[in-house]
Design an enzyme around this catalytic site. Structure first.
Site, PDB file in Angstrom:
ATOM      1  CE1 TYR A  78      -4.259  -1.204  -0.377  1.00 36.55           C
ATOM      2  CE2 TYR A  78      -3.308  -3.029   0.848  1.00 36.55           C
ATOM      3  CZ  TYR A  78      -4.312  -2.512   0.054  1.00 36.55           C
ATOM      4  OH  TYR A  78      -5.355  -3.318  -0.341  1.00 36.55           O
ATOM      5  NE  ARG A  81      -3.590  -0.045  -4.992  1.00 31.66           N
ATOM      6  CZ  ARG A  81      -4.891  -0.339  -4.958  1.00 31.66           C
ATOM      7  NH1 ARG A  81      -5.331  -1.271  -4.131  1.00 31.66           N
ATOM      8  NH2 ARG A  81      -5.740   0.302  -5.728  1.00 31.66           N
ATOM      9  CG  HIS A 132     -14.249  -0.943  -3.081  1.00 32.73           C
ATOM     10  ND1 HIS A 132     -13.918  -1.511  -4.308  1.00 32.73           N
ATOM     11  CD2 HIS A 132     -15.469  -1.440  -2.769  1.00 32.73           C
ATOM     12  CE1 HIS A 132     -14.907  -2.308  -4.704  1.00 32.73           C
ATOM     13  NE2 HIS A 132     -15.846  -2.273  -3.789  1.00 32.73           N
ATOM     14  CB  CYS A 140      -7.081   2.110  15.182  1.00 31.22           C
ATOM     15  SG  CYS A 140      -6.348   0.982  16.406  1.00 31.22           S
ATOM     16  CB  CYS A 146      -8.803   1.976  18.915  1.00 26.88           C
ATOM     17  SG  CYS A 146      -7.996   3.592  18.709  1.00 26.88           S
ATOM     18  CB  CYS A 244      -3.259   3.435  16.701  1.00 30.41           C
ATOM     19  SG  CYS A 244      -4.771   4.315  17.181  1.00 30.41           S
ATOM     20  CB  CYS A 247      -5.415   2.504  21.198  1.00 32.25           C
ATOM     21  SG  CYS A 247      -4.699   1.700  19.736  1.00 32.25           S
TER      22      CYS A 247
END
Length: 360
Positions: A78, A81, A132, A140, A146, A244, A247
């Site tokens: 990703y 991407r 999508h 998270c 969270c 994250c 949290c």
């Protein structure tokens, strides 16, 4: 009513005129958008030649199980991407649809794309449903416990470990016990760009395959082994990945819908509400129409009275066409769509206000 050319100027004039008449009379319009909309922007489609699914085991990089098994590999994919989407620019089809939204309040686009090019083209958010998700929204990994969400994160890289400019040893990944370094999509994308610079128009590149991403030495599995059983390793630890901030106990993930996950309930309800009223016109743009639930939206529109126009590079992707009511316009959406929408949107210019570019 069909056309089989890639040039808008060569589209069947009678079919275009008939579509223009219908467009000018339409108040409620729905567009169903697939990866083909962004193909002219340089982003790979999923099922076309050279697409992201060509020899790519999506089970490794686009499923909850893949993320659980190796979140580092998923984040490498990703990161690649996100990088490609940031380098891309909206094309004339993106701008034509954005202008259509501004001109017709009853127009809504349902996009399966996560590349953020439609928002960059100025498409009003209340007339765009990102079915999508979006590559640049982070959440998270503990959605229930969270629930942290961050929109519009365009940072590159998200962490030092995901930086493609780091030294070669790190970029190749960790050295496994058998001394088999592994490549990642970011590194391979850099190699591909260098090849393109050297070879120019003679270079034809493909998206990295699972074999590209596996050991740089001969793989233990034969080349014909099912990709689902190939176990890839990024060599990245939890601490190397986006954390994250709420949290402080889990890593972030892209807010995209993976295989095996349902569309968000809010999106489903908002989308289905569009088909609880009459629909005048439905556009299906650059989609193979085989991924559900989006694959069923055109038929839902037909049941509400809509005529359907298919704009696609591949005529075989047109489904359930009614010869006397529907149209099939074969060609690049970036060329065909501005021509089809011209009576309402006028001439479409290219500009990306988000990056300070001037309109052409």
């Amino acid at each position: 009513m069909a056309d089989s050319t890639d040039n808008a100027s060569d589209l069947d004039p009678a079919a275009v005129a008939d579509f223009h008449d219908a467009l000018k009379q339409s108040k409620h319009i729905v567009a169903i958008i697939g990866a083909g909309l962004s193909a002219s922007s340089g982003l790979a489609t999923f099922r076309g030649t050279g697409g992201l699914w060509r020899n790519q085991d999506v089970m490794q990089v686009a499923t909850p199980a893949g993320f659980h098994h190796d979140p580092g590999l998923v984040w490498q994919f990703y990161t690649y991407r996100r990088h490609e989407a940031l380098r891309a620019k909206p094309n004339r089809a993106h701008y034509a649809l954005a202008q259509l939204a501004h001109q017709i309040p009853g127009f809504v686009a349902l996009t399966q794309n996560v590349d953020n090019l439609s928002p960059r083209a100025g498409h009003p958010p209340d007339q765009l449903k990102e079915l999508h998700g979006n590559l640049f929204t982070l959440i998270c990994s503990d959605k229930v416990g969270c629930g942290y969400i961050e929109r519009g994160n365009f940072q590159e890289p998200l962490t030092p470990a995901l930086d493609p400019s780091k030294d070669e040893t790190t970029t190749l990944g960790s050295i496994d016990p058998n001394n088999k370094p592994r490549a990642n999509p970011v590194l391979l994308a850099g190699i591909a760009r260098k090849h393109a610079q050297i070879l120019g128009d003679t270079y034809h590149g493909d998206t990295p395959t699972t074999r590209d991403l596996s050991s740089l030495k001969a793989p233990e599995q034969p080349p014909t082994a099912p990709t689902a059983v190939i176990r890839l390793s990024s060599g990245l630890e939890k601490e190397d990945l986006p954390q994250c901030p709420r949290c402080k106990n889990n890593i972030l993930r892209p807010d995209v819908v993976w295989f095996g996950e349902a569309l968000p309930l809010t999106i489903v309800e908002e989308t289905e509400a569009l088909f609880n009223q009459p629909v005048d016109l439905c556009l299906t743009i650059g989609t193979s129409s085989i991924v559900w639930p989006a694959a069923g939206y055109a038929d839902m529109a037909r049941k509400k009275g809509a005529r359907v126009a298919v704009i696609n590079i591949c005529a075989e992707d047109a489904k359930n066409i009614r010869p006397e009511k529907d149209w099939v316009f074969v060609g690049d959406a970036a060329v065909v769509l501005p021509e089809l929408l011209k009576p309402v949107v006028g001439d479409v210019a290219l500009c990306d206000e988000n990056v300070g570019e001037d309109c052409e």
